[in-house]
Design a protein around this motif. Structure first.
Motif, short mmCIF file in Angstrom:
data_model
loop_
_atom_site.label_atom_id
_atom_site.label_comp_id
_atom_site.label_asym_id
_atom_site.label_seq_id
_atom_site.Cartn_x
_atom_site.Cartn_y
_atom_site.Cartn_z
N ASN A 139 37.00 54.01 9.39
CA ASN A 139 37.08 53.18 10.60
C ASN A 139 38.47 52.54 10.70
O ASN A 139 39.27 52.61 9.76
N LYS A 140 38.73 51.93 11.84
CA LYS A 140 40.05 51.36 12.10
C LYS A 140 40.40 50.23 11.12
O LYS A 140 41.52 50.16 10.60
N PHE A 141 39.44 49.35 10.88
CA PHE A 141 39.68 48.19 10.04
C PHE A 141 40.18 48.60 8.65
O PHE A 141 41.20 48.13 8.17
N HIS A 176 41.82 41.69 8.88
CA HIS A 176 42.28 41.81 10.26
C HIS A 176 41.43 40.95 11.19
O HIS A 176 40.21 40.98 11.15
N GLY A 177 42.11 40.14 12.00
CA GLY A 177 41.42 39.26 12.93
C GLY A 177 41.43 37.80 12.47
O GLY A 177 41.12 36.90 13.26
N GLU A 215 32.40 39.43 14.69
CA GLU A 215 33.24 40.53 14.22
C GLU A 215 33.54 40.38 12.73
O GLU A 215 33.53 41.36 11.98
N ASP A 218 30.71 41.55 10.55
CA ASP A 218 30.65 43.01 10.44
C ASP A 218 31.80 43.56 9.59
O ASP A 218 31.61 44.42 8.72
N ARG A 219 33.01 43.08 9.86
CA ARG A 219 34.20 43.63 9.19
C ARG A 219 34.12 43.47 7.68
O ARG A 219 34.48 44.37 6.93
N ASP A 224 33.00 48.67 11.51
CA ASP A 224 33.94 48.57 12.63
C ASP A 224 33.69 49.77 13.54
O ASP A 224 34.02 50.90 13.19
N ARG A 226 34.86 50.29 16.58
CA ARG A 226 35.89 50.57 17.58
C ARG A 226 36.36 52.02 17.51
O ARG A 226 36.56 52.57 16.42
#
Length: 343
Positions: A139-141, A176-177, A215, A218-219, A224, A226
């Motif tokens: 995933n992106k994360f 991230h975030g 978010e 979940d992360r 993730d 996305r």
């Protein structure tokens, strides 16, 4: 899915070295030369002294007296960026460029995703003379975390099992975030690592941090959903901050100045400018009010951004206690494409 995150290493500094090889192996910072300027990018030689992006230039020079400072040349970096990412796009996989120097590619279906990523990395170095770090995950994360693990010119693969262990050991600032303000609030709660964050319930995070809290829940569990979205355009850029209720104008001025600085830095780093400035406030009763102004020319730099935001705030604020203040810029366009018309 096989998601690849590619990140050009110290991109602005690397391009300057490419154009002037005499700068190679020397501590270099790209950014504003005046004392109030900030470091946009630092070479790895400069980073050994503690110099980093978003640092005030006077502080960078105090850490590294022999630091070489060159001004930002957005048009030049944009030209190189288009060539590099245009080349990567020719591989035929979905690509989402998220800034002037990084992108996600969905290489699901590739016969050997790791071998493909290494080929891309090797060819970018050969064709353009630039170093690129890569992270491959599901995933992106986690792909973004992977690309940052072995810089410069690193390549890291994170599978699901390894991902869970890596997240547990991550400092919250690396997730991230989570920005500086959110990280500070989490530390006040005794949350310092991903493992600590795993102990917090979804409802608590949602109540404390809103959508971001969901978010984060979940992360930190490696989730993730996305997708890589080619051609995705950012609608706005900015910051907002929640704080204990106050009506202190001095405090609001200070926070607006910091928001302008952060937003201007992000815009420069991502190679974008904007025409519409918006200020957002939330009262103690949770009423939200915004005011915007669109300008015929883009608003660039922290001074201009603060000036316009302060005028909007003064016309919006009526003296009541506030619990949130936000600043954003929209009607965005690529700054380096505008610059190129004058090269």
């Amino acid at each position: 899915m096989d998601i690849l995150h590619v990140d050009m290493d110290a991109f602005f500094a690397s391009v300057e070295i490419l154009l002037n090889p005499a700068l190679k192996n020397k501590p270099l910072a790209v950014g504003g030369r005046n004392p109030s300027g900030i470091v946009t990018t630092a070479s790895y030689e400069a980073r050994k002294y503690g110099v980093h992006s978003a640092m005030p230039m006077f502080m960078a020079k105090s850490l590294c007296p022999n630091l070489i400072v060159v001004p930002t040349r957005k048009g030049v970096y944009g030209e190189v960026s288009r060539k590099v990412f245009g080349y990567l796009e020719h591989y035929g996989y979905k690509m989402e460029q998220v800034s002037i120097d990084e992108a996600y590619l969905d290489i699901t279906g590739a016969k050997d995703p790791a071998a493909l990523a290494k080929t891309m990395q090797r060819e970018v170095a050969r064709r353009f003379g630039l170093s690129m770090s890569c992270g491959l995950s599901y995933n992106k994360f986690l792909a973004k975390i992977a690309s940052d693990m072995d810089k410069p010119a690193g390549f890291t693969v994170i599978d699901e099992a390894r991902g869970r262990e890596i997240i547990k050991d991550l400092p919250i600032s690396k997730i991230h975030g989570i920005g500086k303000k959110t990280a500070a609030r989490l530390r006040e709660l005794g949350i310092h690592t991903g493992a600590d964050l795993l102990l917090l319930e979804r409802d608590f995070l949602k109540e404390s941090f809103g959508k971001m809290g969901t978010e984060l829940y979940d992360r930190v569990r490696g989730v993730d959903l996305r997708l890589v979205e080619p051609g995705r355009k950012r609608k706005s850029i900015g910051t907002e901050e929640t704080f204990p209720e106050t009506r202190s104008r001095a405090f609001f001025k200070e926070r607006l100045m910091e928001s302008a600085r952060q937003t201007a830095f992000l815009m420069e780093k991502k190679g974008i400018v904007g025409y519409t400035v918006t200020v957002k406030i939330k009262t103690r009763d949770f009423d939200t009010h915004t005011k915007s102004k669109t300008f015929p020319e883009p608003v660039e730099g922290e001074k201009a951004l603060y000036r316009e935001a302060k005028a909007l705030f003064d016309s919006l604020y009526g003296g009541e206690k506030l619990r949130l203040l936000g600043l954003s810029v929209s009607a965005l366009e690529e700054n380096y494409s505008r610059q190129l018309r004058f090269l």
